[in-house]
Enzyme design. Structure first.
Site, PDB file in Angstrom:
ATOM      1  N   SER A  33      23.180  33.543   7.809  1.00  0.00           N
ATOM      2  CA  SER A  33      23.171  32.432   8.776  1.00  0.00           C
ATOM      3  C   SER A  33      24.860  31.985   8.545  1.00  0.00           C
ATOM      4  CB  SER A  33      22.063  31.710   7.908  1.00  0.00           C
ATOM      5  OG  SER A  33      21.500  30.568   8.574  1.00  0.00           O
TER       6      SER A  33
ATOM      7  N   ASP B  17      16.297  36.440  17.138  1.00  0.00           N
ATOM      8  CA  ASP B  17      16.642  34.743  16.835  1.00  0.00           C
ATOM      9  C   ASP B  17      17.132  34.469  17.895  1.00  0.00           C
ATOM     10  OD1 ASP B  17      18.448  33.404  15.949  1.00  0.00           O
ATOM     11  OD2 ASP B  17      19.899  34.886  14.447  1.00  0.00           O
TER      12      ASP B  17
ATOM     13  N   HIS C 120      15.580  34.577  13.543  1.00  0.00           N
ATOM     14  CA  HIS C 120      16.668  33.764  12.207  1.00  0.00           C
ATOM     15  C   HIS C 120      16.233  34.203  11.426  1.00  0.00           C
ATOM     16  CE1 HIS C 120      20.418  32.187  11.884  1.00  0.00           C
ATOM     17  NE2 HIS C 120      19.768  31.603  10.697  1.00  0.00           N
TER      18      HIS C 120
END
Length: 366
Positions: free
Chosen positions: A136, A278, A308
């Site tokens: 991330s 995602d 995600h």
């Protein structure tokens, strides 16, 4: 190598003045960090999302911190085999330099985080990293490190991260920041953070999962309507607001959206890991990054219902992909298996798919 692991270190390091990409500087900056594993082992920097920090393992190195199943004994990132370094982000909610509750704070970028990390590595005497493993926001910082300080690392494993922030993700985060600023005007910045986090929770997962978990009927009592999803949103929002200052949230949220690297300037070996579901970092963006890198990367797309948050919720598959990247066995294949992004495969770089049980397969064209 010693048969007994050296004691873990968790403290802060003064890095002096940190000059920032968009002007200004942070005087007397400091970075909080932890180190697990013997000094003669290959050093691996481990970075997570804006909520993650230096606590990648417990002090005794036995139990995982924020990334269970990926970091810890027997996992891909094992302090018996790697010297693991974790950090608190500058401007974040940890113990690194961060904004005062009502103070002005300069613009922070992923490149600035990279600069702070390099200054920390200098203090630790780590001249070169075996790898940076980032997920991330941490994947963005890993790419920024590779672009700006390529001589300081051998490889990058970037998970749920691309060369840019997707405009749709920026739109959502822009709304979050507006909510917090509006709430702050009413002297309830924490309430704004709670709402912003609740909104974020809807972007980390998938519509299919929400349908399965929260598809029941609402409750109505005394004219008040509560939907099944409300308790989930309230819980995550309030817990987050209790530990994440508004100014830090604003700084790192903005940093996410300012992220941009030039892939052509990344010379390190790269492994890119994404999730077919995602929506914050669509696999199509990861493919664009893969095509633009000078060295063909290993590109793994994991099929998941968790969007995600797959990097947290699919530890077996993620750990398997990271281990392959660190061992140099993640050779790319020639097809792409993301079930929800089939339209993104035209002209895409090479990749492979991986099941949530950790098994790999060469996938046929959709």
């Amino acid at each position: 190598m010693s048969s007994v692991l050296e004691p873990a270190v968790s403290t802060t390091a003064d890095i002096g003045q940190l000059d920032l990409e968009h002007g200004g500087h942070i005087e007397d900056a400091h970075v909080a960090f932890s180190v697990h594993g013997d000094a003669d082992l290959p050093a691996v920097l481990v970075l997570g999302g804006i909520s993650a920090g230096r606590h990648i393992l417990t002090a005794d190195g036995v139990r995982s911190g924020w990334w269970p199943g990926v970091v810890g004994p027997g996992s891909a990132l094992d302090p018996a085999h790697h010297r693991l370094v974790g950090v608190d982000y500058v401007a974040g909610r940890g113990d690194s330099s961060s904004p005062a509750p009502a103070g002005e704070w300069p613009v922070i970028t992923t490149g600035d985080q990279a600069g702070a990390i390099i200054a920390l590595l200098d203090r630790l005497g780590i001249e070169r990293l075996h790898a940076v493993v980032g997920a991330s926001y941490g994947g963005m910082v890993a790419l920024a490190l590779a672009e700006r300080f390529g001589t300081r690392l051998d490889r990058v494993v970037a998970i749920c991260a691309a060369h840019r922030a997707h405009p749709m993700a920026t739109a959502i985060r822009s709304i979050q920041r507006r909510v917090i600023r509006l709430a702050a005007m009413a002297e309830d910045a924490a309430g704004g953070v709670a709402i912003a986090r609740a909104l974020a929770m809807t972007t980390y997962r998938t519509a299919a999962e929400f349908d399965e978990r929260f598809g029941g009927a609402p409750s109505i009592a005394a004219g008040a309507v509560r939907f099944p999803v409300d308790s989930y949103l309230d819980h995550h929002g309030h817990d987050y607001a209790a530990s994440f200052p508004a100014q830090s949230f604003l700084a790192l949220s903005q940093s996410l959206d300012l992220h941009h690297v030039n892939p052509s300037r990344i010379s390190a070996e790269c492994a890119l890991i994404c999730f077919d579901s995602d929506t914050l970092v669509p696999p199509a963006d990861v493919h664009v990054l893969a095509r633009a890198l000078p060295r063909e990367p290993a590109l793994t797309c994991i099929s998941s219902r968790y969007g995600h948050d797959g990097f947290l919720k699919e530890p077996r598959a993620v750990s398997s992909a990271i281990a392959a990247a660190l061992n140099g066995t993640s050779a790319p294949t020639t097809s792409y298996a993301a079930r929800s992004t089939a339209s993104s495969t035209n002209g895409a770089g090479s990749s492979r798919s991986i099941g949530t049980d950790g098994s790999r397969s060469a996938a046929g064209a959709p």
